[in-house]
Design an enzyme around this catalytic site. Structure first.
Site, short mmCIF file in Angstrom:
data_model
loop_
_atom_site.label_atom_id
_atom_site.label_comp_id
_atom_site.label_asym_id
_atom_site.label_seq_id
_atom_site.Cartn_x
_atom_site.Cartn_y
_atom_site.Cartn_z
N LYS A 103 0.81 -1.19 0.00
CA LYS A 103 0.00 0.00 0.00
C LYS A 103 0.86 1.26 0.00
O LYS A 103 0.73 2.13 -0.85
CB LYS A 103 -0.87 -0.04 1.26
CG LYS A 103 -1.49 1.21 1.66
CD LYS A 103 -2.75 1.37 0.88
CE LYS A 103 -3.51 2.54 1.41
NZ LYS A 103 -3.92 2.35 2.78
N ASP B 170 -7.05 0.87 -0.12
CA ASP B 170 -7.30 1.19 1.28
C ASP B 170 -8.71 0.73 1.60
O ASP B 170 -9.34 0.06 0.80
CB ASP B 170 -7.13 2.69 1.52
CG ASP B 170 -8.24 3.47 0.87
OD1 ASP B 170 -8.80 2.99 -0.13
OD2 ASP B 170 -8.58 4.56 1.35
#
Length: 216
Positions: A123, A142
């Site tokens: 991420k 996310d």
DNA sequence: ATCCCGAGGG
DNA sequence: CCCTCTGGAT
């Protein structure tokens, strides 16, 4: 096959661009190092809160070496309000230590190198690659991106890595970074976790959730 | 109570 | 797959 799904994804993208023409990274930063630190801080915490912390932080620590040599307790206190501050302080210092000692003070620009930094996962790496180096190596997944992608029927997966792979398969690569920003913008304003405001959404006709959960 | 642009470890 | 780490906003 995903031919129809691809068309749907592109249409969703088109309308979201119209609705959110300014969608972008909302984490304050001036360079890759600052974005690295800000992104580590952003775990389970809103960007607004991170942005309240970073001015003082970036004034106090100006280089990877500064962060690498930071007093852990002082660093912890400065980032306290972001939550998980002990882990985050340790990760920031450790990651910056690698950047300083192994990469000559420059944040690396490849997925593999970024993932080698402590505290940096897929991420965080995607955020840095996409927003600092203009690379679309993957898609930032996310909680917003995950939730909305499932609601819209773009994926059925729950694991972020699988969601990311599904999205990568149906979205044009050059749009990957923007796609995340658009879904996050939509998620914050309309497609919220508990009470999504479907009547205000630009793509209710393309969304499984809006079609079977008609609001009011 | 629930949620927030997670990562590492079991 | 699960768990833990943390605080602030709503």
């Amino acid at each position: 096959m995903s031919g129809g799904l691809k068309k749907r994804a592109v249409e969703i993208l088109r309308r979201l661009k119209q609705r959110f023409p300014d969608a972008r990274c909302t984490l304050d930063h001036r360079n890759p190092l600052q974005l690295l630190v800000a992104t580590i801080l952003s775990a389970q915490c809103t960007d607004e809160r991170v942005n309240k912390i970073t001015p003082a932080l970036f004034g106090r620590y100006r280089s990877a070496e500064d962060f690498a040599q930071a007093d852990l307790h002082e660093l912890e206190q400065m980032i306290r309000s972001a939550g998980f501050y002990r882990n985050k302080a340790k990760n920031i210092r450790a990651a910056c230590s690698v950047v300083a000692n192994h990469y000559g003070g420059r944040v690396p620009d490849t997925m593999e190198e970024l993932l080698s930094l402590p505290g940096v996962g897929r991420k965080t790496a995607n955020v840095i690659l996409g927003n600092c180096f203009g690379k679309n190596e993957g898609i930032v997944v996310d909680t917003h991106v995950a939730r909305i992608s499932r609601r819209m029927g773009l994926t059925r997966a729950n694991v972020p890595e699988k969601i990311e792979r599904d999205l990568m398969a149906i979205l044009p690569r050059e749009e990957w970074t923007l796609f995340s920003h658009l879904l996050i913008a939509l998620g914050r304003s309309i497609c919220k976790a508990n009470r999504p405001d479907c009547p205000s959404c630009p793509v209710p006709d393309l969304c499984d959730y809006a079609r079977k959960e008609p609001v009011d």
